[in-house]
Design a protein around this motif. Structure first.
Motif, PDB file in Angstrom:
ATOM      1  N   CYS A  64       0.754  -0.784   0.540  1.00  0.00           N
ATOM      2  CA  CYS A  64       0.147   0.217   0.235  1.00  0.00           C
ATOM      3  C   CYS A  64       1.177   0.965   0.242  1.00  0.00           C
ATOM      4  O   CYS A  64       0.751   2.106  -0.763  1.00  0.00           O
ATOM      5  N   GLN A  65       1.878   1.509   1.207  1.00  0.00           N
ATOM      6  CA  GLN A  65       2.808   1.969   0.709  1.00  0.00           C
ATOM      7  C   GLN A  65       3.321   2.429  -0.794  1.00  0.00           C
ATOM      8  O   GLN A  65       3.526   3.804  -0.861  1.00  0.00           O
ATOM      9  N   MET A  66       3.452   1.108  -1.529  1.00  0.00           N
ATOM     10  CA  MET A  66       4.246   2.174  -2.443  1.00  0.00           C
ATOM     11  C   MET A  66       3.566   2.146  -3.628  1.00  0.00           C
ATOM     12  O   MET A  66       3.663   2.564  -4.737  1.00  0.00           O
ATOM     13  N   GLY A  67       1.984   1.952  -3.002  1.00  0.00           N
ATOM     14  CA  GLY A  67       0.836   2.891  -4.192  1.00  0.00           C
ATOM     15  C   GLY A  67       0.434   1.658  -4.923  1.00  0.00           C
ATOM     16  O   GLY A  67      -0.287   1.827  -5.701  1.00  0.00           O
ATOM     17  N   LEU A  68       0.734   0.705  -4.696  1.00  0.00           N
ATOM     18  CA  LEU A  68      -0.170  -0.560  -5.338  1.00  0.00           C
ATOM     19  C   LEU A  68      -1.146  -1.239  -5.144  1.00  0.00           C
ATOM     20  O   LEU A  68      -1.878  -0.614  -4.390  1.00  0.00           O
ATOM     21  N   GLU A  69      -1.975  -1.958  -6.479  1.00  0.00           N
ATOM     22  CA  GLU A  69      -3.303  -1.449  -5.865  1.00  0.00           C
ATOM     23  C   GLU A  69      -3.920  -2.802  -5.144  1.00  0.00           C
ATOM     24  O   GLU A  69      -4.970  -2.815  -4.456  1.00  0.00           O
ATOM     25  N   GLY A  70      -2.515  -3.477  -5.172  1.00  0.00           N
ATOM     26  CA  GLY A  70      -3.054  -5.161  -3.791  1.00  0.00           C
ATOM     27  C   GLY A  70      -2.249  -5.650  -4.608  1.00  0.00           C
ATOM     28  O   GLY A  70      -1.417  -5.868  -4.421  1.00  0.00           O
ATOM     29  N   LEU A  71      -2.338  -6.818  -3.521  1.00  0.00           N
ATOM     30  CA  LEU A  71      -1.785  -8.100  -3.512  1.00  0.00           C
ATOM     31  C   LEU A  71      -2.459  -9.909  -4.328  1.00  0.00           C
ATOM     32  O   LEU A  71      -3.896  -9.271  -3.549  1.00  0.00           O
ATOM     33  N   VAL A  72      -2.057 -10.299  -4.656  1.00  0.00           N
ATOM     34  CA  VAL A  72      -2.823 -11.214  -4.884  1.00  0.00           C
ATOM     35  C   VAL A  72      -1.791 -12.827  -4.382  1.00  0.00           C
ATOM     36  O   VAL A  72      -0.781 -13.158  -4.574  1.00  0.00           O
ATOM     37  N   SER A  73      -2.860 -14.161  -3.838  1.00  0.00           N
ATOM     38  CA  SER A  73      -1.927 -14.804  -3.001  1.00  0.00           C
ATOM     39  C   SER A  73      -2.533 -16.387  -4.047  1.00  0.00           C
ATOM     40  O   SER A  73      -3.630 -16.242  -3.696  1.00  0.00           O
ATOM     41  N   LYS A  74      -1.447 -16.898  -4.018  1.00  0.00           N
ATOM     42  CA  LYS A  74      -1.861 -18.458  -5.328  1.00  0.00           C
ATOM     43  C   LYS A  74      -1.502 -19.332  -4.511  1.00  0.00           C
ATOM     44  O   LYS A  74      -0.414 -19.581  -4.288  1.00  0.00           O
ATOM     45  N   ALA A 113      -8.926 -20.926 -14.281  1.00  0.00           N
ATOM     46  CA  ALA A 113      -9.276 -19.436 -14.858  1.00  0.00           C
ATOM     47  C   ALA A 113     -10.257 -19.242 -13.965  1.00  0.00           C
ATOM     48  O   ALA A 113     -11.455 -19.546 -13.392  1.00  0.00           O
ATOM     49  N   GLY A 114     -10.354 -17.422 -13.673  1.00  0.00           N
ATOM     50  CA  GLY A 114     -11.353 -16.996 -12.466  1.00  0.00           C
ATOM     51  C   GLY A 114     -11.021 -16.621 -11.376  1.00  0.00           C
ATOM     52  O   GLY A 114      -9.908 -17.187 -11.007  1.00  0.00           O
ATOM     53  N   ARG A 115     -12.400 -16.730 -10.407  1.00  0.00           N
ATOM     54  CA  ARG A 115     -12.087 -16.855  -8.765  1.00  0.00           C
ATOM     55  C   ARG A 115     -11.691 -18.030  -8.801  1.00  0.00           C
ATOM     56  O   ARG A 115     -12.293 -18.936  -9.213  1.00  0.00           O
ATOM     57  N   SER A 116     -11.419 -18.120  -7.465  1.00  0.00           N
ATOM     58  CA  SER A 116     -10.924 -19.688  -6.767  1.00  0.00           C
ATOM     59  C   SER A 116     -10.971 -19.536  -5.465  1.00  0.00           C
ATOM     60  O   SER A 116     -10.357 -18.673  -4.950  1.00  0.00           O
ATOM     61  N   LYS A 117     -11.729 -20.405  -4.402  1.00  0.00           N
ATOM     62  CA  LYS A 117     -10.989 -20.654  -3.669  1.00  0.00           C
ATOM     63  C   LYS A 117      -9.310 -20.955  -3.156  1.00  0.00           C
ATOM     64  O   LYS A 117      -8.703 -20.946  -1.872  1.00  0.00           O
ATOM     65  N   HIS A 118      -8.397 -21.247  -3.965  1.00  0.00           N
ATOM     66  CA  HIS A 118      -7.289 -21.030  -4.124  1.00  0.00           C
ATOM     67  C   HIS A 118      -6.251 -20.288  -4.218  1.00  0.00           C
ATOM     68  O   HIS A 118      -4.772 -20.201  -4.053  1.00  0.00           O
ATOM     69  N   TRP A 119      -7.118 -18.873  -4.255  1.00  0.00           N
ATOM     70  CA  TRP A 119      -6.448 -17.562  -4.399  1.00  0.00           C
ATOM     71  C   TRP A 119      -7.177 -16.411  -4.005  1.00  0.00           C
ATOM     72  O   TRP A 119      -7.539 -16.671  -3.909  1.00  0.00           O
TER      73      TRP A 119
END
Length: 159
Positions: free
Chosen positions: A116-126, A134-140
């Motif tokens: 957030c301090q770097m100005g990033l939109e967010g994070l993704v964890s897989k 493809a698409g949303r998953s309970k694994h990410w």
């Protein structure tokens, strides 16, 4: 060479730098997952520049994953193996395509605060042991920076 959006639109003519970079790759048959971005002078995505279309010749491809290489469908492989293939595929990549950094570990509060301090939109964890889905998953998991300017557009769209 084709650039196809999630919605099925062909944007090959819209983003010439991405096409030029992809055509320089030694492997001629591949499918990669990612997003089109315009980087600001700070190296962070400029979300206001992309929708205008005035800077289409500056749009680069931020690559997340490789789905096909050569004639091989890699989607059933675990993420850790796809990432290894991915690094080899884009090892000598020219400007116009870059790999989103991939770090092993968990998203914790300190990492999220730093993003957030770097100005990033967010994070993704897989999960590194999971195949591509493809698409949303309970694994990410995707965690958004609610203070990011892109969130304003999301809020406007929901009104």
């Amino acid at each position: 060479m084709r650039l196809i959006t999630r919605g099925g639109y062909n944007w090959t003519d819209r983003y010439p730098w991405i096409v030029e970079a992809a055509l320089k790759n030694r492997q001629k048959r591949f499918v990669i997952d990612g997003e089109a971005v315009i980087l600001g002078v700070d190296g962070i995505s400029d979300f206001d520049a992309l929708p205008s279309g005035r800077h289409n010749d500056e749009v680069q491809f931020c690559a997340f994953d490789v789905l096909v290489e050569g004639g091989d469908d890699l989607r059933k492989l675990p993420l850790s193996m796809r990432k290894a293939n991915f690094e080899r595929l884009l090892a000598r990549r020219p400007e116009g395509i870059f790999i989103k950094p991939f770090e092993r570990g968990e998203i914790g509060p300190d990492l999220f605060r730093a993003a957030c301090q770097m100005g990033l939109e967010g994070l993704v964890s897989k999960r590194r042991d999971r195949p591509y889905q493809a698409g949303r998953s309970k694994h990410w998991i995707e965690i958004k920076n609610r203070a990011h300017p892109a969130m304003d557009r999301v809020k406007e769209a929901l009104r």
